[in-house]
Design an enzyme around this catalytic site. Structure first.
Site, PDB file in Angstrom:
ATOM      1  N   LYS A   1       0.851  -1.198   0.000  1.00 49.34           N
ATOM      2  CA  LYS A   1       0.000   0.000   0.000  1.00 49.34           C
ATOM      3  C   LYS A   1       0.883   1.242   0.000  1.00 49.34           C
ATOM      4  CE  LYS A   1      -1.924   2.837   2.867  1.00 49.34           C
ATOM      5  NZ  LYS A   1      -1.935   4.093   2.071  1.00 49.34           N
TER       6      LYS A   1
ATOM      7  N   GLU B   1      10.113   0.979  10.392  1.00 49.96           N
ATOM      8  CA  GLU B   1      11.096   2.046  10.117  1.00 49.96           C
ATOM      9  C   GLU B   1      10.369   3.357  10.333  1.00 49.96           C
ATOM     10  OE1 GLU B   1      14.182   1.839   9.493  1.00 49.96           O
ATOM     11  OE2 GLU B   1      14.569  -0.120   8.606  1.00 49.96           O
TER      12      GLU B   1
ATOM     13  N   CYS C   1      13.733  10.655   6.440  1.00 48.76           N
ATOM     14  CA  CYS C   1      13.632  10.201   7.833  1.00 48.76           C
ATOM     15  C   CYS C   1      14.912  10.471   8.607  1.00 48.76           C
ATOM     16  CB  CYS C   1      13.281   8.731   7.877  1.00 48.76           C
ATOM     17  SG  CYS C   1      14.382   7.745   6.872  1.00 48.76           S
TER      18      CYS C   1
ATOM     19  N   GLU D   1       9.678  15.865  15.100  1.00 52.37           N
ATOM     20  CA  GLU D   1      10.061  15.737  13.697  1.00 52.37           C
ATOM     21  C   GLU D   1       9.229  16.689  12.839  1.00 52.37           C
ATOM     22  OE1 GLU D   1       8.912  12.120  11.589  1.00 52.37           O
ATOM     23  OE2 GLU D   1      10.924  12.013  10.765  1.00 52.37           O
TER      24      GLU D   1
HETATM   25  P1  NAP Z   1       2.459   8.053   7.920  1.00 51.50           P
HETATM   26  O1  NAP Z   1       1.392   9.037   8.054  1.00 51.50           O
HETATM   27  O2  NAP Z   1       2.868   7.255   9.093  1.00 51.50           O
HETATM   28  O3  NAP Z   1       2.038   7.117   6.728  1.00 51.50           O
HETATM   29  C1  NAP Z   1       2.857   6.082   6.233  1.00 51.50           C
HETATM   30  C2  NAP Z   1       1.980   5.051   5.566  1.00 51.50           C
HETATM   31  O4  NAP Z   1       1.123   4.448   6.545  1.00 51.50           O
HETATM   32  C3  NAP Z   1       1.047   5.623   4.500  1.00 51.50           C
HETATM   33  O5  NAP Z   1       0.908   4.680   3.465  1.00 51.50           O
HETATM   34  C4  NAP Z   1      -0.238   5.778   5.290  1.00 51.50           C
HETATM   35  O6  NAP Z   1      -1.383   5.837   4.487  1.00 51.50           O
HETATM   36  C5  NAP Z   1      -0.227   4.546   6.145  1.00 51.50           C
HETATM   37  N1  NAP Z   1      -1.074   4.610   7.335  1.00 51.50           N
HETATM   38  C6  NAP Z   1      -1.508   5.709   8.005  1.00 51.50           C
HETATM   39  N2  NAP Z   1      -2.271   5.345   9.058  1.00 51.50           N
HETATM   40  C7  NAP Z   1      -2.335   3.999   9.053  1.00 51.50           C
HETATM   41  C8  NAP Z   1      -2.969   3.027   9.891  1.00 51.50           C
HETATM   42  N3  NAP Z   1      -3.699   3.380  10.951  1.00 51.50           N
HETATM   43  N4  NAP Z   1      -2.812   1.730   9.600  1.00 51.50           N
HETATM   44  C9  NAP Z   1      -2.067   1.350   8.543  1.00 51.50           C
HETATM   45  N5  NAP Z   1      -1.446   2.212   7.700  1.00 51.50           N
HETATM   46  C10 NAP Z   1      -1.573   3.527   7.965  1.00 51.50           C
HETATM   47  O7  NAP Z   1       3.799   8.735   7.411  1.00 51.50           O
HETATM   48  P2  NAP Z   1       3.986   9.752   6.232  1.00 51.50           P
HETATM   49  O8  NAP Z   1       3.553  11.097   6.664  1.00 51.50           O
HETATM   50  O9  NAP Z   1       3.383   9.199   4.996  1.00 51.50           O
HETATM   51  O10 NAP Z   1       5.577   9.693   6.066  1.00 51.50           O
HETATM   52  C11 NAP Z   1       6.453  10.449   6.834  1.00 51.50           C
HETATM   53  C12 NAP Z   1       7.014   9.661   8.012  1.00 51.50           C
HETATM   54  O11 NAP Z   1       7.700   8.506   7.554  1.00 51.50           O
HETATM   55  C13 NAP Z   1       8.034  10.436   8.799  1.00 51.50           C
HETATM   56  O12 NAP Z   1       7.789  10.274  10.172  1.00 51.50           O
HETATM   57  C14 NAP Z   1       9.350   9.793   8.420  1.00 51.50           C
HETATM   58  O13 NAP Z   1      10.372   9.940   9.367  1.00 51.50           O
HETATM   59  C15 NAP Z   1       8.959   8.387   8.214  1.00 51.50           C
HETATM   60  N6  NAP Z   1       9.936   7.697   7.368  1.00 51.50           N
HETATM   61  C16 NAP Z   1      10.776   6.770   7.932  1.00 51.50           C
HETATM   62  C17 NAP Z   1      11.729   6.133   7.162  1.00 51.50           C
HETATM   63  C18 NAP Z   1      12.664   5.121   7.759  1.00 51.50           C
HETATM   64  O14 NAP Z   1      13.237   4.339   7.022  1.00 51.50           O
HETATM   65  N7  NAP Z   1      12.834   5.075   9.066  1.00 51.50           N
HETATM   66  C19 NAP Z   1      11.826   6.417   5.799  1.00 51.50           C
HETATM   67  C20 NAP Z   1      10.959   7.358   5.259  1.00 51.50           C
HETATM   68  C21 NAP Z   1      10.014   7.984   6.057  1.00 51.50           C
HETATM   69  P3  NAP Z   1      -1.929   7.289   4.017  1.00 51.50           P
HETATM   70  O15 NAP Z   1      -0.959   7.769   3.026  1.00 51.50           O
HETATM   71  O16 NAP Z   1      -3.247   7.045   3.427  1.00 51.50           O
HETATM   72  O17 NAP Z   1      -2.000   8.154   5.248  1.00 51.50           O
END
Ligand code: NAP
Ligand code: MG
Length: 492
Positions: free
Chosen positions: A189, A264, A298, A396
């Protein structure tokens, strides 16, 4: 290639069981070009029934002899073929990513496409190198009986992969390449903001010859489609990259279901400049650490620690880089920084800058939106020279916002760097190896860089300490994440 060349070919359906499909209820949602705020496409808004269909397809493909019993060399060949197809269609994929995500076209080519090809080829090699061990047991019963024992690594099963929007294609490949190399099947997804390259990737995997159901892509909202995928009983393993907040929700569900899970998550990575550093190198390095991919990384180096005596010089140097940065469309060759991914994200970043200002931070550069229609935020440098850390030092931002803090001795800088719930990345800037190694030892982070930042490689394990996640991706470590150990014990 620019927009006009390919928009008519954009795939806007999900890819399940080897076929494009709409959502069962016909619902869709819009995806946008973040440089202009205009709608690009409508994609399916998957509901429970669509998730069930995708997991069922993945389960059927996993149980079928055509995939699980495929010789590893054959899986390797398919992954190499997919790498070739991604490379061959690289201009289209890069343009699609820039259109949907906003990043510079050069980075889409080099990192999204080039990185994906590199990861696919590296992980393809693992398919034929997964191995167990032979053990000598000490069991003494019944008398006279000996035991031959071994371990083998078997695929974890059906993998639910959920990825964010900052590197849409590359994050998808970071999940699917090792999972497929290990013989798992996948339901992926993508983030709702950036689903387009993932859909195309599934189509290319089909063209490469992966059996139907082995790689499925569902588009939908996190709270509905993502949550339904995580709790589906047909899923054996969840791999998630995204925010710590959502990671906690997913981790709880997986604990309840006793599903395997890798997380992650977020970061607030420190950049520690030592007083012997080459100032120009430190300035360029620190600017790159935070402004690369518009801070939507990230491991973005979002907290800068500088010796007090060099604070003004280094911070002003980074501020100059920020002020000279040309904002614009990722398709424009003159652009040095594109938009943030969405209107919602821009509003969040702007409110965190405003909060930093309200709490007494000094905005040394940026702080505005560049007066543009798209989702732009200027590269921003905030000086936090008092002893009280601003909220933006703890939380963050995931945008081009650096907070700079002076320190008096290195131990104080290390303590401040470690005073964070996160522990994803860190960098230290110095010309003295012994000083670098002391910081490497002391900093709590999954990756510590010396005189560089944000560098990742398929051979180098990657992941977080503390609230930055659980598990490691890449390298040999990733094989454990997508396999289970099966012990075999033979009496003779
Ligand atoms: P996010 O809001 O956590 O969303 C990530 C993914 O999870 C999206 O596909 C999102 O869908 C989905 N999601 C949201 N709520 C969910 C739930 N309750 N159950 C299952 N899936 C759910 O993060 P983001 O804003 O897209 O990305 C930014 C974050 O990613 C930052 O915190 C960043 O640090 C982190 N990140 C970490 C790494 C690493 O390797 N550590 C790498 C890149 C990014 P939707 O798009 O529909 O909300
Ligand atoms: Mg989201």
């Amino acid at each position: 290639m620019d927009r006009q060349d390919f928009t008519h070919t954009i795939r806007t359906q999900m890819f399940v069981d080897g076929r494009f499909c709409a959502s069962g209820n016909g619902r869709t949602f819009a995806v946008f070009n973040p440089a202009t705020g205009t709608e690009i496409a409508q994609v399916p808004d998957a509901g429970d029934a669509d998730i069930d269909a995708a997991v069922t397809a993945a389960r059927r493909a996993f149980e079928a002899d055509t995939w699980r019993r495929m010789p590893p060399a054959e899986r390797e060949r398919l992954l190499l073929k997919l790498a070739d197809l991604v490379e061959r269609n690289g201009d289209e994929l890069a343009a699609l990513e820039t259109l949907n995500q906003g990043k510079l076209l050069g980075f889409s080519k080099m990192l999204e496409v080039g990185g994906s090809v590199q990861w696919l080829r590296y992980m393809a090699g693992w398919a034929t190198k997964i191995e167990g061990s032979t053990l000598d047991l000490s069991l003494a019963f019944p008398p006279g009986v000996r035991y031959n024992a071994s371990t083998r690594r078997v695929p974890a099963g059906v993998v639910a992969a959920i990825v964010p929007w900052n590197f849409p294609l590359l994050m998808a490949v970071w999940k699917i390449a090792p999972a497929l190399a290990c013989g798992c099947t996948v339901v992926l997804k993508p983030a709702e903001e950036t689903p387009l390259t993932a859909i195309r990737l599934a189509e290319l995997a089909h063209e490469a010859g992966f059996p139907p159901g082995v790689l499925n892509v569902v588009t939908g909202q996190g709270e509905t489609a993502g949550a339904a995928l995580v709790r589906h009983a047909g899923v054996d393993k969840v791999t998630f990259t995204g925010s710590t907040e959502v990671g906690r929700i997913i981790g709880k569900q997986c604990a309840n279901d006793l599903k395997r899970v890798s997380l992650e998550l977020g970061g607030k990575s420190p950049v520690i400049v030592l007083d012997d550093c080459d100032p120009q190198r430190a300035i360029e390095g620190a600017a790159g650490a935070i402004f690369f991919n518009h801070g939507q990384v990230c491991t973005a180096g979002s907290r800068l620690y500088v010796p007090r005596a060099r604070f003004d010089e280094i911070v002003e140097g980074i501020a100059q880089v920020a002020r000279n940065t040309v904002l614009g469309s990722g398709f424009d060759a003159a652009t040095q920084m594109g938009p943030l991914v969405s209107a919602r994200h821009r509003a969040k970043v702007a409110s965190m800058i405003a909060q930093g200002r309200a709490e007494g931070g000094e905005i040394v550069a940026g702080g505005g939106d560049g007066n543009r229609a798209g989702y732009f935020v200027e590269p921003t440098v905030i000086a936090n020279a008092t002893n009280k850390p601003l909220t933006v030092v703890r939380e963050e931002v995931f945008g081009p916002v650096l907070v700079a803090m002076p320190y008096d001795d290195v131990d104080e800088a290390i303590a401040a760097a470690n005073a964070s719930e996160y522990g994803l990345g860190a960098s230290v800037w110095t010309n003295q190896l012994d000083r670098a190694l002391r910081v490497v030892d002391a900093v709590q982070a999954g990756t510590v860089w010396v005189n560089t930042h944000n560098m990742v490689d398929p051979a180098l394990p990657f992941g977080g300490f503390k609230a930055s996640g659980i598990g490691r991706e890449h390298g040999r470590a990733i094989i454990d994440a997508y396999t289970e150990t099966k012990s075999v014990c033979i009496a003779y």
